[in-house]
Design a protein around this motif. Sequence first.
Motif, PDB file in Angstrom:
ATOM      1  N   PRO A   1       0.823  -1.212   0.000  1.00  0.00           N
ATOM      2  CA  PRO A   1       0.000   0.000   0.000  1.00  0.00           C
ATOM      3  C   PRO A   1       0.855   1.259   0.000  1.00  0.00           C
ATOM      4  N   VAL A   2       0.249   2.355  -0.357  1.00  0.00           N
ATOM      5  CA  VAL A   2       0.910   3.655  -0.245  1.00  0.00           C
ATOM      6  C   VAL A   2       1.075   3.963   1.237  1.00  0.00           C
ATOM      7  N   ARG A   3       2.209   4.483   1.619  1.00  0.00           N
ATOM      8  CA  ARG A   3       2.435   4.760   3.034  1.00  0.00           C
ATOM      9  C   ARG A   3       2.862   6.204   3.248  1.00  0.00           C
ATOM     10  N   ALA A   4       2.709   6.636   4.486  1.00  0.00           N
ATOM     11  CA  ALA A   4       3.175   7.966   4.873  1.00  0.00           C
ATOM     12  C   ALA A   4       4.687   7.915   5.048  1.00  0.00           C
ATOM     13  N   LEU A   5       5.390   8.751   4.334  1.00  0.00           N
ATOM     14  CA  LEU A   5       6.844   8.797   4.419  1.00  0.00           C
ATOM     15  C   LEU A   5       7.260   9.602   5.648  1.00  0.00           C
ATOM     16  N   ARG A   6       8.361   9.226   6.251  1.00  0.00           N
ATOM     17  CA  ARG A   6       8.820   9.881   7.475  1.00  0.00           C
ATOM     18  C   ARG A   6      10.205  10.480   7.242  1.00  0.00           C
ATOM     19  N   SER A   7      10.426  11.663   7.748  1.00  0.00           N
ATOM     20  CA  SER A   7      11.726  12.313   7.592  1.00  0.00           C
ATOM     21  C   SER A   7      12.206  12.844   8.935  1.00  0.00           C
ATOM     22  N   HIS A   8      13.518  12.823   9.121  1.00  0.00           N
ATOM     23  CA  HIS A   8      14.131  13.338  10.343  1.00  0.00           C
ATOM     24  C   HIS A   8      14.382  14.839  10.208  1.00  0.00           C
ATOM     25  N   PRO A   9      14.284  15.568  11.298  1.00  0.00           N
ATOM     26  CA  PRO A   9      14.647  16.989  11.242  1.00  0.00           C
ATOM     27  C   PRO A   9      16.161  17.137  11.093  1.00  0.00           C
ATOM     28  N   ASP A  10      16.579  18.305  10.648  1.00  0.00           N
ATOM     29  CA  ASP A  10      17.999  18.584  10.479  1.00  0.00           C
ATOM     30  C   ASP A  10      18.715  18.502  11.830  1.00  0.00           C
TER      31      ASP A  10
ATOM     32  N   ALA B   1       0.601  11.296  13.121  1.00  0.00           N
ATOM     33  CA  ALA B   1       1.862  10.579  12.959  1.00  0.00           C
ATOM     34  C   ALA B   1       1.993   9.399  13.913  1.00  0.00           C
ATOM     35  N   GLY B   2       1.008   9.210  14.785  1.00  0.00           N
ATOM     36  CA  GLY B   2       1.112   8.145  15.783  1.00  0.00           C
ATOM     37  C   GLY B   2       2.267   8.379  16.741  1.00  0.00           C
ATOM     38  N   ALA B   3       2.500   9.654  17.075  1.00  0.00           N
ATOM     39  CA  ALA B   3       3.703  10.039  17.823  1.00  0.00           C
ATOM     40  C   ALA B   3       3.432  10.364  19.282  1.00  0.00           C
ATOM     41  N   ALA B   4       2.240  10.075  19.773  1.00  0.00           N
ATOM     42  CA  ALA B   4       1.871  10.523  21.116  1.00  0.00           C
ATOM     43  C   ALA B   4       2.808   9.984  22.190  1.00  0.00           C
ATOM     44  N   GLU B   5       3.152   8.709  22.113  1.00  0.00           N
ATOM     45  CA  GLU B   5       3.993   8.115  23.153  1.00  0.00           C
ATOM     46  C   GLU B   5       5.351   8.801  23.235  1.00  0.00           C
ATOM     47  N   SER B   6       5.953   9.061  22.080  1.00  0.00           N
ATOM     48  CA  SER B   6       7.260   9.713  22.056  1.00  0.00           C
ATOM     49  C   SER B   6       7.172  11.143  22.573  1.00  0.00           C
ATOM     50  N   VAL B   7       6.112  11.845  22.227  1.00  0.00           N
ATOM     51  CA  VAL B   7       5.943  13.233  22.687  1.00  0.00           C
ATOM     52  C   VAL B   7       5.702  13.269  24.189  1.00  0.00           C
ATOM     53  N   ARG B   8       4.933  12.328  24.698  1.00  0.00           N
ATOM     54  CA  ARG B   8       4.722  12.265  26.152  1.00  0.00           C
ATOM     55  C   ARG B   8       6.042  12.028  26.885  1.00  0.00           C
ATOM     56  N   ALA B   9       6.849  11.115  26.367  1.00  0.00           N
ATOM     57  CA  ALA B   9       8.134  10.823  27.005  1.00  0.00           C
ATOM     58  C   ALA B   9       9.041  12.045  26.988  1.00  0.00           C
ATOM     59  N   LEU B  10       9.042  12.773  25.893  1.00  0.00           N
ATOM     60  CA  LEU B  10       9.861  13.979  25.795  1.00  0.00           C
ATOM     61  C   LEU B  10       9.454  15.003  26.850  1.00  0.00           C
ATOM     62  N   ALA B  11       8.161  15.209  27.007  1.00  0.00           N
ATOM     63  CA  ALA B  11       7.682  16.181  27.992  1.00  0.00           C
ATOM     64  C   ALA B  11       8.121  15.798  29.401  1.00  0.00           C
TER      65      ALA B  11
END
Length: 586
Positions: free
Chosen positions: A201-210, A238-248
């Motif tokens: 399937p077509v997927r969402a591409l992910r990129s890292h910040p600089d 982005a399904g990023a909630a867990e990572s954002v919670r950990a960062l906070a």
Amino acid sequence: MKEGSAISAPRPLTDSGTASPEAETATCWPVAARTLREAGCEVVIGLPADEPGLLDAAASTDGLTTVPVRDQRAGACAAVAAAMLTRRPVVLALTTGPAFTNALTGLLEGMSLGAPVIVVTTRIAANEIGRGGFQETDHRSLAQSVVKDHLVVATGDALQWALRRAAHLALNGRPGPVLVEISAETAASTDAIACTSYAAPVRALRSHPDPDDVAAAAAVMAQARRPLVLAGGGVRAAGAAESVRALATEWGAATATTASGRGTFDERDPHCFGLVGLYATPPLTTALAEVDVVLAIGTALEETVRMGWDLDRVRLIHADVDASAFHRAVPAEITLLGDAGLSAGALRTAWAGQGDGIAGQDARTEWRSTVAAARRALDADASTVTFAESPTRAVLRVLPELFPDAVLVQENGLHDIWGYHISALTLPAGFPLVGPGEQTMMGFGLPAAIGAAVTRPGSPVVLVCGDGAFAMSANTLPTAAELGCRLVMVVFDNRGFGWPRFLRRQEGHPSTQADFRTPLPMAALVEAVGGVTATVTDEQSLRSALKAARAAADAGRPALVVVPVDDDDVPVGIRRICGTEGAEPC
């Protein structure tokens, strides 16, 4: 494929994952349905056309769920909700002319929310374009502000390319609706179209910040004494909630969300502000004004986020997958272009790399204590509110307890907007919900609830709205009943359009035109489609009515709970912004 499909069984793929040289053939709509399924789509929503089309072909395609609706506007809202919950492209099947224009309001909301919807429509025959052809419509001009791109399929050989391209565009960058317009000649042709089978399937591409931007952001984070992580809808997408919670947590930051980012953080946590801007709740607003560094991730910082909050005085780190979000509303000191989850992960790594001796840790600990004290005061005050004082808050307060497994669908009316204030409705992390975006389209909720029910068939769906919004989409009720949606509708009934009436009265203008002199017979309509109804007028009837509604919904019957309210029961955030009853001035 189901029996009777016009496409034969898929051929074996080569080792590279591409199709074998000999492509299968079929006519337009079976090819379209199969291509969309292989692109990762699972749901096709639409109103049946005069002749069999995409909706019919999808019904004969394994892996696709079809949802026939009775109104294209409702179909668009349902598609938006389904796309928000699944984070996969959802297909909206339309035809040219009024069927297309009727869906535009829902697509406007979908664009605001960043919902990956693939809109597939037909157009009139080429030899009638510009000659007054029946239902001739300039789709491109009409849709240019509500879709990311417009792709035209003039011949069959462009069909698969256009549909997979649409799926890619809908998912990547800032997600959003994409329009595919299929010519009448292609749609009606009996000529075979080559149908290539795709391996993935077509997927969402992910990129890292600089990395340099990440290092600069971490340096600013280290100087923060009163930090805040603000999560927008991009975090959920982005399904990023867990990572954002950990960062906070690791940073020692307080947390907050936009309306579409809700569910990222546990709002029961004492360091959570809940929602900001229009929905910020005193006394938390006092602590919010003391924030010195904000990491805003997955949000474009729209107007409602900034209302009553001076972001120009803070140091802003802005992370988003879409570069056009930067510096649009508020200048950022540092920008991080990339996937929300990867950005949060990179910041966590950079933060950990600074070692244990990071300056300001004592100040950040004290800051979290300050936020926690403000939350205790807020929660203590909210716990004493009775049904007589605020029926709206009393109802909202018990919803997470009685419907812990539900999907919440919200509108944005004068009374149901209480649901955006954590003093009235406090949700745990991960609680699934759908609400309108910055357009706050009235009537979004009921058809959106159908989209939610289709994608979460094992969960009840709780809709919270006003009587005006309910009336605007009441034609959706038969579809909800036909589908057996596990739907509970909580309607705050003030017998009118609350927002116009409230604002007119604040400004001393006549408000009678916002009154409903002939109210919609909501209960009769729900009962007519086999549903159950109740009216809640006191604390005693509240829980019993909601439990009975839950039981009916679990049995596949729509349930309506009407809560009469008056215009004095107005959210604290609205009074704060509007400067009424001694609140802060705008």
